[in-house]
Design a protein around this motif. Structure first.
Motif, PDB file in Angstrom:
ATOM      1  N   THR A  67      32.612 -19.126  -1.516  1.00 24.49           N
ATOM      2  CA  THR A  67      32.571 -19.546  -2.148  1.00 24.49           C
ATOM      3  C   THR A  67      34.068 -19.205  -3.639  1.00 24.49           C
ATOM      4  O   THR A  67      34.196 -18.585  -3.700  1.00 24.49           O
ATOM      5  CB  THR A  67      31.432 -19.893  -2.410  1.00 24.49           C
ATOM      6  N   MET A  68      34.020 -20.726  -3.726  1.00 21.83           N
ATOM      7  CA  MET A  68      34.346 -20.570  -4.983  1.00 21.83           C
ATOM      8  C   MET A  68      33.970 -19.177  -6.159  1.00 21.83           C
ATOM      9  O   MET A  68      34.668 -18.510  -6.678  1.00 21.83           O
ATOM     10  CB  MET A  68      35.122 -21.584  -5.695  1.00 21.83           C
ATOM     11  N   LYS A  69      32.327 -19.965  -6.252  1.00 21.07           N
ATOM     12  CA  LYS A  69      31.557 -18.331  -7.150  1.00 21.07           C
ATOM     13  C   LYS A  69      32.024 -17.258  -6.722  1.00 21.07           C
ATOM     14  O   LYS A  69      31.779 -16.513  -7.630  1.00 21.07           O
ATOM     15  CB  LYS A  69      30.141 -19.464  -7.587  1.00 21.07           C
ATOM     16  N   ASN A  70      31.531 -16.903  -5.837  1.00 22.36           N
ATOM     17  CA  ASN A  70      31.787 -15.758  -5.357  1.00 22.36           C
ATOM     18  C   ASN A  70      33.204 -14.918  -5.314  1.00 22.36           C
ATOM     19  O   ASN A  70      33.324 -14.051  -6.208  1.00 22.36           O
ATOM     20  CB  ASN A  70      31.293 -15.518  -3.471  1.00 22.36           C
ATOM     21  N   LEU A  71      33.946 -15.510  -5.387  1.00 21.79           N
ATOM     22  CA  LEU A  71      35.710 -15.278  -5.064  1.00 21.79           C
ATOM     23  C   LEU A  71      35.253 -14.854  -6.685  1.00 21.79           C
ATOM     24  O   LEU A  71      36.624 -14.400  -6.968  1.00 21.79           O
ATOM     25  CB  LEU A  71      36.291 -16.646  -4.522  1.00 21.79           C
ATOM     26  N   PHE A  72      35.468 -16.571  -7.659  1.00 21.71           N
ATOM     27  CA  PHE A  72      35.082 -15.790  -8.631  1.00 21.71           C
ATOM     28  C   PHE A  72      34.519 -14.390  -9.596  1.00 21.71           C
ATOM     29  O   PHE A  72      35.610 -13.704 -10.011  1.00 21.71           O
ATOM     30  CB  PHE A  72      34.494 -16.748  -9.810  1.00 21.71           C
ATOM     31  N   ILE A  73      33.536 -14.260  -8.996  1.00 15.01           N
ATOM     32  CA  ILE A  73      33.305 -13.037  -9.198  1.00 15.01           C
ATOM     33  C   ILE A  73      33.436 -11.748  -8.998  1.00 15.01           C
ATOM     34  O   ILE A  73      34.241 -10.557  -9.388  1.00 15.01           O
ATOM     35  CB  ILE A  73      31.800 -12.898  -8.588  1.00 15.01           C
ATOM     36  N   THR A  74      34.872 -11.768  -7.078  1.00  7.44           N
ATOM     37  CA  THR A  74      34.744 -10.622  -6.950  1.00  7.44           C
ATOM     38  C   THR A  74      36.546 -10.626  -7.766  1.00  7.44           C
ATOM     39  O   THR A  74      36.837  -9.473  -8.184  1.00  7.44           O
ATOM     40  CB  THR A  74      35.174 -11.045  -5.554  1.00  7.44           C
ATOM     41  N   PHE A  75      37.146 -11.453  -7.665  1.00  6.99           N
ATOM     42  CA  PHE A  75      38.358 -11.830  -9.336  1.00  6.99           C
ATOM     43  C   PHE A  75      38.256 -10.630 -10.739  1.00  6.99           C
ATOM     44  O   PHE A  75      38.109  -9.946 -11.300  1.00  6.99           O
ATOM     45  CB  PHE A  75      38.717 -12.843  -9.467  1.00  6.99           C
ATOM     46  N   LYS A  76      36.475 -11.133 -11.552  1.00  6.20           N
ATOM     47  CA  LYS A  76      36.598 -10.555 -12.540  1.00  6.20           C
ATOM     48  C   LYS A  76      35.497  -9.156 -12.279  1.00  6.20           C
ATOM     49  O   LYS A  76      35.803  -8.736 -13.336  1.00  6.20           O
ATOM     50  CB  LYS A  76      35.325 -11.406 -12.918  1.00  6.20           C
ATOM     51  N   LYS A  77      35.435  -8.729 -11.214  1.00  7.59           N
ATOM     52  CA  LYS A  77      35.362  -7.331 -10.985  1.00  7.59           C
ATOM     53  C   LYS A  77      36.699  -6.569 -10.817  1.00  7.59           C
ATOM     54  O   LYS A  77      36.013  -5.521 -11.360  1.00  7.59           O
ATOM     55  CB  LYS A  77      34.551  -7.244  -9.361  1.00  7.59           C
ATOM     56  N   GLU A  78      37.687  -6.806 -10.146  1.00  2.15           N
ATOM     57  CA  GLU A  78      38.929  -6.719  -9.632  1.00  2.15           C
ATOM     58  C   GLU A  78      40.073  -6.668 -11.265  1.00  2.15           C
ATOM     59  O   GLU A  78      41.062  -5.665 -10.932  1.00  2.15           O
ATOM     60  CB  GLU A  78      39.597  -7.343  -8.219  1.00  2.15           C
ATOM     61  N   ASN A  79      39.474  -7.518 -12.637  1.00  2.00           N
ATOM     62  CA  ASN A  79      40.712  -7.738 -12.622  1.00  2.00           C
ATOM     63  C   ASN A  79      39.676  -8.116 -14.264  1.00  2.00           C
ATOM     64  O   ASN A  79      39.434  -9.398 -15.211  1.00  2.00           O
ATOM     65  CB  ASN A  79      41.128  -9.103 -13.170  1.00  2.00           C
ATOM     66  N   PRO A  80      39.028  -6.622 -14.708  1.00  2.00           N
ATOM     67  CA  PRO A  80      37.899  -6.719 -15.650  1.00  2.00           C
ATOM     68  C   PRO A  80      38.958  -6.952 -17.516  1.00  2.00           C
ATOM     69  O   PRO A  80      37.895  -8.172 -18.305  1.00  2.00           O
ATOM     70  CB  PRO A  80      36.618  -6.182 -16.313  1.00  2.00           C
ATOM     71  N   ASN A  81      40.113  -7.348 -16.917  1.00  2.56           N
ATOM     72  CA  ASN A  81      41.016  -7.342 -18.320  1.00  2.56           C
ATOM     73  C   ASN A  81      41.305  -8.510 -18.592  1.00  2.56           C
ATOM     74  O   ASN A  81      41.643  -8.854 -19.508  1.00  2.56           O
ATOM     75  CB  ASN A  81      42.024  -6.214 -18.999  1.00  2.56           C
ATOM     76  N   GLU A  82      41.379  -9.299 -17.609  1.00  6.76           N
ATOM     77  CA  GLU A  82      41.989 -10.516 -17.567  1.00  6.76           C
ATOM     78  C   GLU A  82      40.387 -11.784 -18.195  1.00  6.76           C
ATOM     79  O   GLU A  82      39.337 -12.111 -17.916  1.00  6.76           O
ATOM     80  CB  GLU A  82      41.775 -11.237 -15.772  1.00  6.76           C
TER      81      GLU A  82
END
Length: 162
Positions: A9-24
């Motif tokens: 889901t987009m929500k899960n992908l967003f959570i993963t994105f934020k974990k991998e890119n905390p400075n973005e």
């Protein structure tokens, strides 16, 4: 462009994105708007096809428990993260690591004998006669059925599947 399908889901992908890119600095709405046009959301629930029987059945059990407000998470990944010490360690996921300690799922159970219904993929076999009646064929199909059981049975099945 070749059509691609999202595997989560987009929500899960967003959570993963934020974990991998905390400075973005990126909001969820901006993240969803930036999805390329050729990447389509998967519609597994919209199709009556069996993808992976074991994982789909576990998700159906989790959905039934979540919709009856017995557990606070509806995402299987979140439930697994709460029950193991490290999801990126294969030994921990197989309950063989040195730092493993048993973490149980927290249920809100006031009436364990209450009956619930959930969907489940099963593989029933049936014998079919051909038109001439000379031979019989044994056919096995994947069929989605409604299963009924108590809250306690559903919790035990979910924990065994996890």
């Amino acid at each position: 462009m070749q059509k691609r399908y999202l595997l989560d889901t987009m929500k899960n992908l967003f959570i993963t994105f934020k974990k991998e890119n905390p400075n973005e600095s990126c909001s969820y709405s901006y993240f969803t708007k930036q999805r390329p046009f050729y990447v389509k959301p998967s519609a597994v629930d919209g199709r009556d096809t069996c993808q992976c029987k074991m994982h789909t059945n576990t998700q159906y059990m989790l959905n039934a428990i979540y919709s009856n407000k017995i557990i606070s998470e509806s995402n299987m990944t979140q439930v697994i993260e709460k029950t193991v010490s490290a999801t990126d360690n294969r030994l921990c996921m197989q309950v063989n690591c040195a730092s493993y300690n048993i973490k149980e799922i927290i249920y809100d159970t006031q009436n364990k004998s209450r009956m619930l219904k959930w969907q489940e993929w099963v593989r029933p076999s049936e014998i079919i006669d051909n038109k001439s009646g000379k031979c019989k064929l044994k056919v096995t199909k994947n069929v989605k059925e409604i299963t009924e059981g108590t809250v306690e049975e559903l919790m035990e099945n979910l924990e065994w599947q996890l």
